[in-house]
Scaffold this active site. Structure first.
Site, short mmCIF file in Angstrom:
data_model
loop_
_atom_site.label_atom_id
_atom_site.label_comp_id
_atom_site.label_asym_id
_atom_site.label_seq_id
_atom_site.Cartn_x
_atom_site.Cartn_y
_atom_site.Cartn_z
N HIS A 226 39.31 43.35 40.01
CA HIS A 226 37.99 43.31 39.36
C HIS A 226 38.10 42.47 38.10
O HIS A 226 39.05 42.63 37.33
CB HIS A 226 37.50 44.72 39.01
CG HIS A 226 36.03 44.76 38.74
ND1 HIS A 226 35.48 44.25 37.60
CD2 HIS A 226 35.00 45.21 39.49
CE1 HIS A 226 34.17 44.40 37.65
NE2 HIS A 226 33.85 44.97 38.80
N ARG A 267 33.65 37.99 43.20
CA ARG A 267 34.69 38.51 42.31
C ARG A 267 35.97 37.72 42.27
O ARG A 267 36.59 37.59 41.21
CB ARG A 267 35.05 39.93 42.77
CG ARG A 267 34.05 40.89 42.32
CD ARG A 267 34.49 42.29 42.51
NE ARG A 267 33.34 43.09 42.12
CZ ARG A 267 33.13 44.31 42.48
NH1 ARG A 267 33.99 44.92 43.27
NH2 ARG A 267 32.07 44.96 42.08
N HIS A 324 41.58 46.74 41.92
CA HIS A 324 40.35 47.51 41.99
C HIS A 324 40.02 48.05 43.39
O HIS A 324 39.64 49.20 43.55
CB HIS A 324 39.20 46.62 41.52
CG HIS A 324 37.85 47.27 41.56
ND1 HIS A 324 37.56 48.41 40.84
CD2 HIS A 324 36.72 46.95 42.23
CE1 HIS A 324 36.29 48.75 41.05
NE2 HIS A 324 35.77 47.90 41.91
N ARG A 359 35.80 41.58 49.02
CA ARG A 359 34.64 42.48 49.20
C ARG A 359 33.46 42.03 48.35
O ARG A 359 33.62 41.70 47.17
CB ARG A 359 35.04 43.90 48.78
CG ARG A 359 33.87 44.86 48.79
CD ARG A 359 34.31 46.21 48.32
NE ARG A 359 34.66 46.23 46.92
CZ ARG A 359 34.03 46.93 45.98
NH1 ARG A 359 32.99 47.67 46.29
NH2 ARG A 359 34.45 46.91 44.74
C1 LIG Z 1 35.53 52.40 38.54
C2 LIG Z 1 35.03 52.08 39.92
C3 LIG Z 1 33.72 51.66 40.11
C4 LIG Z 1 33.25 51.35 41.39
N1 LIG Z 1 31.94 50.99 41.55
C5 LIG Z 1 31.47 50.79 42.81
C6 LIG Z 1 30.09 50.52 43.05
O1 LIG Z 1 29.30 50.48 42.15
N2 LIG Z 1 29.68 50.30 44.32
C7 LIG Z 1 30.54 50.34 45.37
O2 LIG Z 1 30.10 50.13 46.51
N3 LIG Z 1 31.84 50.62 45.18
C8 LIG Z 1 32.32 50.85 43.94
N4 LIG Z 1 33.64 51.13 43.76
C9 LIG Z 1 34.48 51.32 44.94
C10 LIG Z 1 34.09 52.65 45.59
O3 LIG Z 1 33.86 53.59 44.59
C11 LIG Z 1 35.19 53.16 46.50
O4 LIG Z 1 35.56 52.16 47.41
C12 LIG Z 1 34.72 54.36 47.29
O5 LIG Z 1 34.13 55.30 46.45
C13 LIG Z 1 35.89 54.97 48.03
O6 LIG Z 1 35.46 56.19 48.55
P1 LIG Z 1 36.41 57.02 49.49
O7 LIG Z 1 35.64 58.22 49.87
O8 LIG Z 1 36.93 56.14 50.55
O9 LIG Z 1 37.67 57.40 48.56
P2 LIG Z 1 37.75 58.21 47.18
O10 LIG Z 1 36.43 58.36 46.57
O11 LIG Z 1 38.82 57.59 46.37
O12 LIG Z 1 38.24 59.64 47.63
C14 LIG Z 1 39.56 59.84 48.12
C15 LIG Z 1 39.77 61.32 48.35
O13 LIG Z 1 40.98 61.51 49.08
C16 LIG Z 1 41.73 62.55 48.47
N5 LIG Z 1 43.13 62.37 48.87
C17 LIG Z 1 43.93 61.29 48.71
N6 LIG Z 1 45.13 61.51 49.27
C18 LIG Z 1 45.08 62.76 49.81
C19 LIG Z 1 46.00 63.56 50.53
N7 LIG Z 1 47.25 63.15 50.85
N8 LIG Z 1 45.60 64.80 50.93
C20 LIG Z 1 44.37 65.26 50.63
N9 LIG Z 1 43.45 64.54 49.96
C21 LIG Z 1 43.81 63.31 49.55
C22 LIG Z 1 41.43 62.42 47.00
O14 LIG Z 1 41.76 63.59 46.31
C23 LIG Z 1 39.91 62.16 47.09
O15 LIG Z 1 39.24 63.39 47.29
C24 LIG Z 1 34.12 51.45 42.49
C25 LIG Z 1 35.44 51.88 42.30
C26 LIG Z 1 35.90 52.20 41.03
C27 LIG Z 1 37.31 52.67 40.86
#
Ligand SMILES: Cc1cc2nc3c(=O)[nH]c(=O)nc-3n(C[C@H](O)[C@H](O)[C@H](O)COP(=O)(O)OP(=O)(O)OC[C@H]3O[C@@H](n4cnc5c(N)ncnc54)[C@H](O)[C@@H]3O)c2cc1C
Length: 480
Positions: A226, A267, A324, A359
Site C-alpha cells: 500500500h 496502487r 498490505h 488488486r
Molecule cells: C488497514 C486495512 C484497510 C483495508 N481497507 C480495505 C477497504 O477499504 N476495502 C477493501 O476491499 N479491503 C480493504 N482491506 C483489505 C481487506 O480488509 C481484507 O482483504 C479482508 O478484510 C480480509 O478478510 P478475511 O475475512 O479474508 O480475513 P481477516 O479479516 O483477516 O480475518 C481472518 C480471520 O482468520 C482468523 N485466523 C487466522 N488464522 C487462524 C487459525 N489458524 N485458526 C483460527 N483462526 C484463524 C483470524 O483470527 C481472523 O478471525 C484493508 C486491509 C487493511 C489491513
C-alpha cells in the site's frame, strides 16, 4: 457438523451466515478477537457498480486493467456481477452504509476506478461496522457454534478428502472437528513482512495448513504494497491512510513540496513512485497532504492521527509503502474449491485469480462476500464426513520469527532480484521459502512483482498464474 469455517473476518462470518441460511450447522473457529482481523480495520469500503452511470462491465474493465494482464476474467466477471447484490444483502443484515442528502448510497472514488463505486460506512469505519453486524448475527444464531479463541492447527484428510480440522485452545487442548466441508477464511499473510498495514496475526496460517494437507497455492509472488502507510516511530507505524482520502483530493508531495505522481493511479504505480522518491533522497517518508480534505468524513483517521499529536487539517503526514494485501493464496475455482476435495478457501486466504498482479482498491471486501457466499453454497452440497478420522498434526503453524519478517521485507519487497530471493530458500518459515521460490520463478516485472534483474513484462506470461503444489516447486498455468 456440516461446515467448519476457520476465521471470523468478513469472509468467514459471511460464509458461516450463508451456510446456516441453507440449513447447515456451522462451527466457526477463530484464533483472535474481532479487532485483530484485517476486516475490522478496512477503511475505504466495498466496490460495487451501483451508480446510475456505472455497470459491472465498467468495473470489470477497471479490475482487469489494474491486474496487469494477469487476472482471471471469469473470476472478475463473477465479482463485478454479484457485488451489488451482496451490498444489498448486507443492508438486509443490518449494515447501514453512508448515504447522500437524497438518501442514496454515497459512493466514493478510489485509485484505478473510473467511476465512483465505493460503498462505505461510518466514513472510513466500513470494516468495523460490517464485522460488528455480522459477528452479532453469527453469535446469536443457534446453528452457529462459535469456537473462540481457538486456532486451527491441522486439517484432517481421509480418503483423499479434507474431512475437518483440529482446533486448539490457547492452553493447547485439541478439539477435533469433523465436517462435510472446511472453509478457510484465515486472511492474508502481509504480516510476514516487517513493515505492514495488517494485524500481526495475518501470517498466512490458512495457506500453511492447506499446503501441508496437499492443496495447491497460487501467485505467492504477488504481495500488494500500500502506498500510504503512516511512517512514524512506535506501534502506529504502518497505520493505513485509505486512498479514499486521495479520492477526495489529498496529494503526495516530494521533498520540495511538489507533486510527483497521479495520486489516483493504481496502487502498484503509486507505491513504486513513492519508493523511487525514498530511494533517491535517502529519506524515510514522503508527505501526504490532506489539508484540503473534509476530515469529518474520516473520523477514525482523524482520531488515530490525533493520538499521535498530528492534525491533518494543519500537518502534512509522513507516509511510505507497507505490505498490505495478499493477491495469491490457496488456489481455488469460482466456488472457492481448492485442489483438495472438501477444502475451500475464501477472502484474502484464497486465490481465485481475481486480482491478477495488482488488486483494485476495495475489491477485496467485495470478494469476501461474493466468494464467501458461493463457497458456502457449494460446501453445503458436499458428502457427509466419515464417523471418525485421524488428524495429522505433524505440521504446526508458528508465528514468524523477526528474522523472517526482515528477510521478506529486504528480499521480497517492492523490488526483488535473484540473489536476494535465493537467500529466502533457506529461511526457517516454509511459507517464506515458497514465496521466495515463486518470486524467483517469475522472471519478469508485473504489477506488485518488480524484479530489478528482469524489469520488463514478459507477454508469454500474460494470463498465467504460478502454482505451487505439495512438492513446493512453482510452475506456470493458464487460468481457465
Ligand atoms: C488497514 C486495512 C484497510 C483495508 N481497507 C480495505 C477497504 O477499504 N476495502 C477493501 O476491499 N479491503 C480493504 N482491506 C483489505 C481487506 O480488509 C481484507 O482483504 C479482508 O478484510 C480480509 O478478510 P478475511 O475475512 O479474508 O480475513 P481477516 O479479516 O483477516 O480475518 C481472518 C480471520 O482468520 C482468523 N485466523 C487466522 N488464522 C487462524 C487459525 N489458524 N485458526 C483460527 N483462526 C484463524 C483470524 O483470527 C481472523 O478471525 C484493508 C486491509 C487493511 C489491513
Amino acid at each position: 457438523m456440516d461446515v467448519a469455517v476457520v476465521g471470523a473476518g468478513a469472509a468467514g462470518l459471511y460464509a458461516a451466515l450463508t451456510a446456516v441460511e441453507e440449513g447447515a450447522r456451522v462451527a466457526l473457529v477463530s484464533r483472535s478477537p474481532l479487532a485483530q482481523t484485517a476486516s475490522y480495520w478496512a477503511q475505504g469500503g466495498i466496490a460495487a457498480a451501483l451508480a446510475q452511470d456505472d455497470a459491472p462491465e465498467l468495473h470489470l474493465a477497471d479490475t482487469i486493467a489494474a491486474g496487469r494482464d494477469a487476472a482471471r476474467e471469469s473470476a472478475v466477471r463473477v465479482l463485478c456481477d454479484e457485488s451489488p447484490g451482496r451490498v444489498r444483502d448486507l443492508e438486509r443484515l443490518g449494515v447501514s452504509f453512508d448515504a447522500d442528502r437524497q438518501g442514496n448510497l454515497a459512493l466514493g472514488l478510489e485509485g484505478g476506478h473510473s467511476q465512483r463505486r465505493i460503498v462505505h460506512a461510518g466514513g472510513a469505519a466500513t470494516g468495523r461496522r460490517i464485522t460488528r453486524e455480522l459477528s452479532a448475527a453469527a453469535a446469536q444464531h443457534d446453528r452457529v457454534e462459535v469456537l473462540e479463541p481457538r486456532a486451527a492447527t491441522a486439517l484432517t484428510v481421509a480418503g483423499g478428502r479434507c474431512v475437518g480440522l483440529v482446533a486448539r485452545s490457547r492452553k493447547g487442548d485439541p478439539l477435533p472437528l469433523l465436517a462435510r466441508a472446511t472453509i478457510l477464511a484465515t486472511g492474508g499473510m502481509a504480516a510476514l513482512w516487517q513493515r505492514t498495514t495488517n494485524p500481526r496475526g495475518a501470517v498466512g496460517a490458512g495457506l500453511a495448513l492447506a499446503h501441508a494437507a496437499g492443496a495447491a497455492l497460487a501467485d505467492l509472488e504477488f504481495m500488494q504494497f500500500h502506498p500510504t502507510a503512516l511512517r512514524v516511530e512506535g506501534p502506529q507505524d504502518g497505520f493505513l491512510i485509505t486512498e479514499a482520502v486521495r479520492g477526495e483530493g489529498a496529494v503526495l508531495l516530494d521533498e520540495r513540496g511538489e507533486r510527483f505522481v497521479d495520486e489516483l493511479a493504481p496502487r502498484d504505480e503509486v507505491a513504486l513512485a513513492i519508493q523511487a522518491q525514498l530511494d533517491q533522497g535517502g529519506r524515510p517518508a514522503v508527505m501526504l497532504d490532506m489539508r484540503s480534505v473534509d476530515i469529518g468524513r474520516f473520523p477514525n483517521i482523524a482520531a488515530a492521527l490525533g493520538d499521535l499529536g498530528l492534525d491533518p487539517r494543519r500537518d502534512v503526514l509522513p507516509v511510505a509503502p507497507a505490505a498490505h494485501y495478499t493477491m495469491g493464496g490457496v488456489a481455488c475455482d469460482l466456488d472457492g474449491r481448492s485442489s483438495l476435495p472438501g477444502l475451500y478457501a475464501v477472502g484474502e486466504s484464497a486465490c481465485t485469480g481475481l486480482h491478477g498482479a495488482n488488486r483494485l482498491a476495495s475489491n477485496s471486501l467485495a470478494e469476501c462476500f461474493v466468494f464467501g457466499r458461493r463457497a458456502a453454497l457449494a460446501a453445503c452440497e458436499d458428502p457427509e464426513p466419515p464417523a471418525a478420522a485421524e488428524p495429522d498434526e505433524s505440521i504446526h503453524t508458528r508465528p514468524p520469527a523477526d528474522e523472517t519478517r526482515a528477510a521478506l521485507w529486504r528480499h521480497a519487497g517492492l523490488r526483488r532480484e535473484a540473489a536476494g530471493l535465493r537467500v529466502l530458500s533457506s529461511d526457517a518459515s516454509p511459507l517464506a521459502r515458497l514465496i521466495g521460490a515463486s518470486c524467483l520463478a517469475r522472471e519478469e516485472s508485473r504489477g506488485a512483482h518488480q524484479r530489478s534483474d528482469h524489469p520488463q513484462t514478459d507477454p508469454a506470461l500474460d494470463g498465467m498464474h504460478t502454482l505451487v503444489d505439495s512438492a513446493g516447486t512453482p510452475r506456470f498455468e493458464r487460468w481457465t
